[in-house]
Enzyme design. Structure first.
Site, PDB file in Angstrom:
ATOM      1  N   TRP A 118      89.548  54.242   2.111  1.00 21.91           N
ATOM      2  CA  TRP A 118      88.411  54.953   1.509  1.00 21.91           C
ATOM      3  C   TRP A 118      88.922  55.674   0.252  1.00 21.91           C
ATOM      4  CZ3 TRP A 118      86.828  60.461   3.035  1.00 21.91           C
ATOM      5  CH2 TRP A 118      85.547  60.777   2.535  1.00 21.91           C
ATOM      6  N   ASP A 130      90.855  58.764  11.233  1.00 19.44           N
ATOM      7  CA  ASP A 130      89.555  59.019  10.616  1.00 19.44           C
ATOM      8  C   ASP A 130      88.522  58.279  11.466  1.00 19.44           C
ATOM      9  OD1 ASP A 130      87.326  59.341   9.094  1.00 19.44           O
ATOM     10  OD2 ASP A 130      88.282  58.873   7.186  1.00 19.44           O
ATOM     11  N   LYS A 176      76.908  59.408  10.324  1.00 20.91           N
ATOM     12  CA  LYS A 176      76.314  58.081  10.548  1.00 20.91           C
ATOM     13  C   LYS A 176      75.732  57.973  11.960  1.00 20.91           C
ATOM     14  CE  LYS A 176      79.277  57.860   7.195  1.00 20.91           C
ATOM     15  NZ  LYS A 176      79.333  57.652   5.800  1.00 20.91           N
TER      16      LYS A 176
END
Ligand code: LMR
Length: 396
Positions: free
Chosen positions: A130, A211, A246
């Site tokens: 990311w 993560d 999310k």
């Protein structure tokens, strides 16, 4: 001080999302930022979130500060969601969790915590990762290195190279792993590969920092935690950054958590005391609203069942869309093998498209993917998938 200041470059992800918003083409398609969209192209508020919010409106009695590390009820539900009910780590109290404003703050608090207690540690990021990871760990003053992760010729994890690189990392360094739904590639380790990764981490004395921003969007809530559980061995140490952007759709509420797993309950409390120093000097204490929604849903059996089914619904739609994308590309006459998209998990895929092809998609067709070729699969729906596949056929 400001007269001659030049503009900083736009963010690799938010910058493109902003460019998309300014595009006046009515047929534009946004496949950039990691936001789930349903089959009508909207990002719905979960039904369970609305119910929990209605309850909060009725029941909330004050807006006073939370403590520096947030609510203990929140810490308990987060740990249960990550490790599963009755796990040894939670039962023994050898993990401590701080409530944070989103997964990004969880990473930043974790990074500053590492810098505080082990400033010489280097952080090893997957290549690619990311784009915000190097910024977050760099801003905390930690040295950053990378390990190979993706083989773009095979469109799969470069597993042998990854393992060989992990075996060279000095003891005590931090290895950032994606718990599930690797961002940006969508390529996750198999259960056997997780076991091998966990073996190397244990043998080398490395500290994994997971993560975990997409729990539930790969194969399911428990399935997506399997990799983390493989790393949980007696006395194991790790950090976990959770995000509920999310899997609760709480993007703008900024709800996350930083969990530190230590060998004992005493060490966990010591670790938390240092994390609290980092938090207090940064944002003082976390916002409450989003986390209250998460507590309310996860601690109510009825709401929880409904929420789990909402998450599974998203997961199923993403995996259906992956299959339809591959089928539609073939129907458009694309001969390149895109079947790897079906094997990838989560909302992102590395398409293998070049920067030039991504730019052409944007400029000629108003279809927005990242320059790296990363696409948000969840941005496709019955109304736009045909046009997306036609445009990809065109740029190929
Ligand atoms: C993404 O990668 O698109 C998401 O994680 C959103 C973000 O903050 O970049």
């Amino acid at each position: 001080m400001f007269e001659t200041l030049e503009k900083a470059p736009p963010d690799a992800i938010f910058g493109l999302m902003e460019a998309y918003k300014k595009d006046s083409n009515p047929n534009k398609v946004d496949l950039t930022i990691g936001v789930y969209q349903d089959d009508t192209g909207t990002t719905p508020i979960f039904r369970t979130v609305k119910l929990a919010e209605a309850r909060l409106l009725e029941e909330e009695t004050d807006k006073s500060y939370l403590s520096i590390d947030g609510s203990p009820e929140y810490a308990a539900v987060v740990q249960e969601l990550v490790f599963g009910a009755g796990h040894e780590i939670t039962a023994s109290g050898r993990a401590a969790t701080a409530q944070t404003p989103g997964g990004t703050a969880a990473l930043r608090v974790g990074a500053e915590f590492i810098k505080r207690i082990r400033p010489e540690a280097r952080v090893w990021l997957s290549d690619p990762t990311w784009p915000n990871h190097p910024q977050v760990f760099g801003a905390a003053g930690l040295a950053i290195e990378t390990y190979p992760y993706f083989d773009s010729a095979a469109n799969a994890i470069a597993f042998d190279r990854m393992i060989a690189a992990l075996k060279e990392i000095p003891a005590g360094d931090i290895v950032l792993l994606h718990g599930s739904c690797h961002n940006p590639t969508g390529a996750d380790p198999t259960p056997e590969q997780w076991t091998q990764i966990a073996n190397v981490i244990a043998e080398r004395g490395l500290i994994p920092f997971i993560d975990f921003a997409y729990q539930g969007l790969g194969d399911g809530l428990r399935e997506d935690a399997a990799g983390i559980l493989t790393l949980c061995r007696p006395g194991s140490e790790m950090l976990i950054a959770s995000s509920f952007s999310k899997n609760f759709g709480l993007y703008c509420e900024r709800v996350g958590a930083m969990t530190v797993v230590t060998p004992s309950a005493k060490a966990a409390q010591a670790a938390l005391s240092h994390a609290k120093k980092c938090i207090r000097a940064n944002y003082s204490n976390p916002p409450s609203h989003g986390a209250s929604i998460v507590i309310s849903i996860l601690s109510d059996p009825d709401l929880r069942v409904q929420w789990e089914s909402e998450v599974q619904g998203m997961c199923n739609r993403i995996n259906r869309t992956r299959r339809l994308f591959v089928k539609t590309l073939a129907a458009k006459g694309v001969t390149r093998d895109f079947s790897f998209i079906e094997r990838q998990r989560g909302i992102f895929s590395y398409t293998g498209l070049t920067k030039e092809q991504a730019q052409e998609l944007r400029e000629k067709h108003s279809i927005y993917i990242l320059d790296s070729g990363r696409m948000n699969v969840a941005g496709m729906n019955a109304g736009n998938i045909d046009a997306v596949c036609q445009a990809i056929a065109d740029v190929l």
